[in-house]
Each structure stands twice: as C-alpha cells, then as structure tokens.
Enzyme design. Structure first.
Site, PDB file in Angstrom:
ATOM      1  CB  CYS A 267      -0.912   0.014   1.222  1.00  0.00           C
ATOM      2  SG  CYS A 267      -1.777  -1.534   1.534  1.00  0.00           S
ATOM      3  CB  ALA A 268       3.639   1.971  -2.326  1.00  0.00           C
ATOM      4  N   GLY A 269       1.364   4.290  -1.578  1.00  0.00           N
ATOM      5  CA  GLY A 269       1.176   5.728  -1.682  1.00  0.00           C
ATOM      6  C   GLY A 269       1.175   6.437  -0.331  1.00  0.00           C
ATOM      7  N   GLY A 271       4.433   7.257  -0.875  1.00  0.00           N
ATOM      8  CA  GLY A 271       5.782   6.843  -1.246  1.00  0.00           C
ATOM      9  C   GLY A 271       6.885   7.101  -0.252  1.00  0.00           C
ATOM     10  N   GLY A 272       6.587   7.731   0.892  1.00  0.00           N
ATOM     11  CA  GLY A 272       7.645   8.030   1.852  1.00  0.00           C
ATOM     12  C   GLY A 272       8.292   6.772   2.420  1.00  0.00           C
ATOM     13  CE  LYS A 273       4.630   4.192   7.165  1.00  0.00           C
ATOM     14  NZ  LYS A 273       3.698   5.266   6.711  1.00  0.00           N
ATOM     15  CG  ASP A 335       1.514   2.589   5.881  1.00  0.00           C
ATOM     16  OD1 ASP A 335       0.937   2.604   6.986  1.00  0.00           O
ATOM     17  OD2 ASP A 335       1.871   3.623   5.293  1.00  0.00           O
ATOM     18  CB  CYS A 388      -1.211   6.340  10.623  1.00  0.00           C
ATOM     19  SG  CYS A 388      -0.676   7.881  11.391  1.00  0.00           S
TER      20      CYS A 388
END
EC number: 2.1.1.176
Length: 458
Positions: A267-269, A271-273, A335, A388
């Site tokens: 769940c990449a968006g 992109g920070g992680k 995430d 989060c």
C-alpha cells in the site's frame, strides 16, 4: 469594500478553511500551494499555518464558545462567516494577537467576503468571545470531568466524543487509560518537521537539525523550509515522521529465515516509506516493488522512488488481489488504509471527517490486505502490518483475527528491536504502539507476522 484591507496571512488561513469545508482538502496538502500563491514566507507563513491548523484542531471548542455568543444556531450562520469567526476565536483565545487586532482583522475579512451587515454581526460576536479567556470559557461550558469525562475531554481538547472513547480504549489496551487527556492535548500541538536521510543516498549528518531519538535516519528540523535543504530538494532525503521511519526500519530489521532478496510495499502511496525501504533494501543487495491502487498516488510513489537504486518498479493495482506471484517476496509491508486517528497533529481535519461507521469498511479492507500479504510472502518470510491509528479494532483485533484464521501465520516479537523506545508495548504481546504524547511521533502501530513453513534456500 475591497480585499485590500485583509492581510495575506489571514486570507490564506480563510482559504484553507474553505478548501477543507468545500473540497474535503487536507490542510497539510493545500496550505503550501496557498502560501506560494500569496508569496508568504517566514513569520507570515508561520502565522497563516498556525491560524489555519490551530483553528481546525480547536473547531469543537470554538464552536461551543461561538454558540454561546450568538443569538442564532450556528447551523444558520453563513458558512463563510462561521469560518471567519472561528479564525477570530482562535486569535483571541489561543494566539498572541492583540484583542483589537483580532477583532478588527476578522471583521474586515467578513466585510470583504460577505458584506457590511455580516461584518457588524461578526464584530458583536467576537466582542462577546473576548470577554473571557479560554480557561474561563472551559469553566462555563465544559461538564465536570468527574461527572462526564468524555464530554469534558471532547470540548476541552476538541475531539468528537466517539474519538475520545476510541483513543481512551486504545490506551487502556496498553495499560495507560489515565493518559487520555495527555494524548488529546498532544493531538493539538503542531508537530515538528522531521527529515529522513535515505541510506546510500544521504546521511543524517548532512541534514540540519537535531537527531531523532529513536530512528537512526532522522533529524528534527528546527526552522526553515525543508524544501530548501539540498538533500531534500534532490530526493536523497525527505520529510517523514519518525514513527513512519520506524515502520520501515522495523520491517528491514525483522528476523528472517532464508533468503533476503525481494521486498514489497503493498500500500505504497504516497511513497515516503517506499523510498526509505528502497534505500534499506539496496544496501543489502535486495530490491523493492511498490503497489498502489490509486493512479495519482502511484505517480507520487514513482516520483518518491526516482533515482533510487534497487527499485523493481511501481505497479498500479489493488493490494487485496495484485497481479503478483504468491510466495515470491521475502519482506512485505502492509501500511494499511485506516482512520488516521494517530496523525491528528498533522491532519487536524481528519477528526471531523471520520465516523464509527468507517471502521466497518476499513477493518474489512485491513484484514483482506493482511491476508493478501501473507499469501505473497514466502514461507519463512515476514509481513509488517502497520496503521497510523491506535484504535483497537484496527490494530489488536485485525492481527488477532488474522492469527486465528491463518494457522500458518506466527507473531514475531518486535520488543527486541525497540528496546530504545520506552513505553512502546502494543496491545498484543510482541507488537509496538507509538504515541504522540509519549514519543512525539504519530501513533503508529506495528506487528510483524512470519509465514510458517520451510524457507526458500539462500
């Protein structure tokens, strides 16, 4: 009367509130473009930021005060006038703005946006607001905490009652039920800007600021525009909360059986992680594949990963059924989309948008994403599930249900990795829960699950 009398900083704050109200915008996303549009920097930018964000954090408190100072229900006050009144209340009750300036500038704003008659109404209301300070308003409007703790905290700390209850239950889940007021107060404190150095591309010694206490890759920026930091401007470093940094570190350091070559961010968006994971993976000779369902967020991931080593690519796909080979990854990050109630410092408007009904949809999605990740990881590989949000339905309950339904999944104890992070035990043994009031991070939850079975050969 023209807009010339309205100063740009208050105009920016007013436009932020309108964007949040009309377009469901997020303050931290819309504010930078408005600051650039009005060419605000330095103190003026800081003033506009605190005025907009602080008002949104304290919305319930100010609405209660304004309701006590008007002769009509707030729902009948024109939306633009109410936005301006909220900004005026924040200046009067929580900022070091002289009383006359707070009232006069707000009246000018209302006259400019609505008309003279509305300006007179705003003047009368704000003069009543100014007759008491914030503590005196609390004493008049808030129920006694011993009689109605949820009602008291909801008004004093400006959170919906259901959120107060959910966060209180989350704290009770880690044996800290008496810290509710501290957590709610921390949600109303603007977070510091935290930078992350992406290993192999930069190091934190070249970043301005104090080293973060827990992440080995971060610094807390004391002041200034992070976009002006060369490493950030060049994409070798980024802006990332310390809690989010620790999620990537936890996945990278989780004990693994067998090979360690292929990593996945499911769940990449935005992109920070992914950017930090890619840097950590490249340092070990591994690669990272990122998956993101929404095309515009997938494009943000591509930008975040631009120039990074060890990136296999970005796939635009549904993480619950991605076009990927089962059992083909060694480390997987989930995430998961969540209520975001752990990031209310940065996204103050989220508390007013979420409802208990959201949990039903989100929890179902979270369980399906975690099941998908366990299918994609190989035997002996690990999945890190993160939210989060500290809400138990999204953390403890999702993991517990998965362990019950997936006999091949085993919970890995994260405590050894977090010995330097005090009071971070999660609601399940071996999990981790960070807190704004304890760690000055977002309230990130982390659990690592290993897929049982014989690992693939090295």
């Amino acid at each position: 009367m023209g807009r010339s009398r309205v100063d740009p900083a208050r105009t920016v704050a007013f436009e932020v509130l309108k964007a949040v109200r009309v377009h469901d915008a997020y303050t931290n996303l819309v504010l930078p473009s408005l600051l650039r549009k009005h060419r605000l920097t330095g103190r003026d930018a800081a003033f506009a930021t605190e005025l907009a964000s602080g008002t949104l954090r304290r919305l319930a408190t100010y609405d209660a005060v304004l309701d006590a100072c008007t002769d009509r229900p707030l729902r009948k006050v024109e939306a633009k006038v109410l936005d301006a009144l909220r900004l005026g209340a924040h200046q009067l009750l929580a900022m070091r703005v002289p009383q006359h300036a707070a009232i006069a500038t707000t009246v000018d704003l209302v006259r400019s946006e609505v008309g003279p008659g509305a300006g007179g109404f705003a003047n009368a209301v704000l003069r009543k607001v100014s007759q008491r300070d914030l503590e005196a308003w609390f004493a008049e409007l808030a129920p006694a905490r011993d009689a109605d703790p949820v009602g008291h905290d909801a008004l004093v700390h400006s959170h919906p009652a259901w959120v107060v209850e959910a966060l209180g239950a989350a704290l009770e889940g880690v044996g800290a039920g008496d810290e509710v007021a501290d957590l709610l107060a921390a949600d109303n404190v603007a977070p510091a800007v935290t930078l992350v150095a992406r290993p192999g591309r930069s190091n934190r010694e070249e970043l301005p600021g104090e080293p973060t206490p827990y992440s080995p890759h971060g610094v807390v920026l004391g002041s200034g525009d992070p976009g002006q930091v060369p490493a950030v401007a060049e994409g070798r470093a980024g802006v990332q909360d310390e809690g989010s940094q620790l999620v990537a570190v936890a996945l990278a350091d989780a004990p693994l059986e067998g090979r360690d070559e292929h990593w996945l961010d499911l769940c990449a968006g935005p992109g920070g992680k992914s950017a930090l994971l890619a840097a950590l993976a490249a340092g070990r000779g591994a690669d990272l594949l990122a998956v993101e369902r929404q095309p515009h967020r997938a494009e943000l991931v591509r930008r975040a990963l631009a120039g990074a080593d060890g990136v296999r690519g970005v796939v635009t796909a549904d993480g619950t059924r991605p076009p990927l080979e089962p059992g083909s990854f060694d480390r997987v990050l989930v995430d998961a989309p969540c209520t975001g109630l752990g990031a209310l410092r940065r996204r103050p408007e989220s508390r007013w948008r979420r409802s208990p009904d959201d949990l039903t949809v989100l929890v179902d999605l979270q369980r399906r994403l975690l099941a998908s990740a366990l299918d994609l990881v190989r035997p002996g590989g690990v999945v890190l599930y993160a939210t989060c949000s500290p809400v138990l339905a999204e953390t403890r309950d999702v993991v517990a249900a998965t362990l019950e339904q997936q006999p091949g999944a085993q919970l890995v104890d994260l405590a050894p990795q977090h010995v330097q992070v005090p009071t971070s035990a999660g609601p399940l043994p071996g999990t981790v829960q960070l807190w704004p009031h304890r760690h000055r991070t977002d309230a990130m939850f982390m659990a690592v699950l290993r897929r049982a079975g014989e690992p693939a050969g090295d």
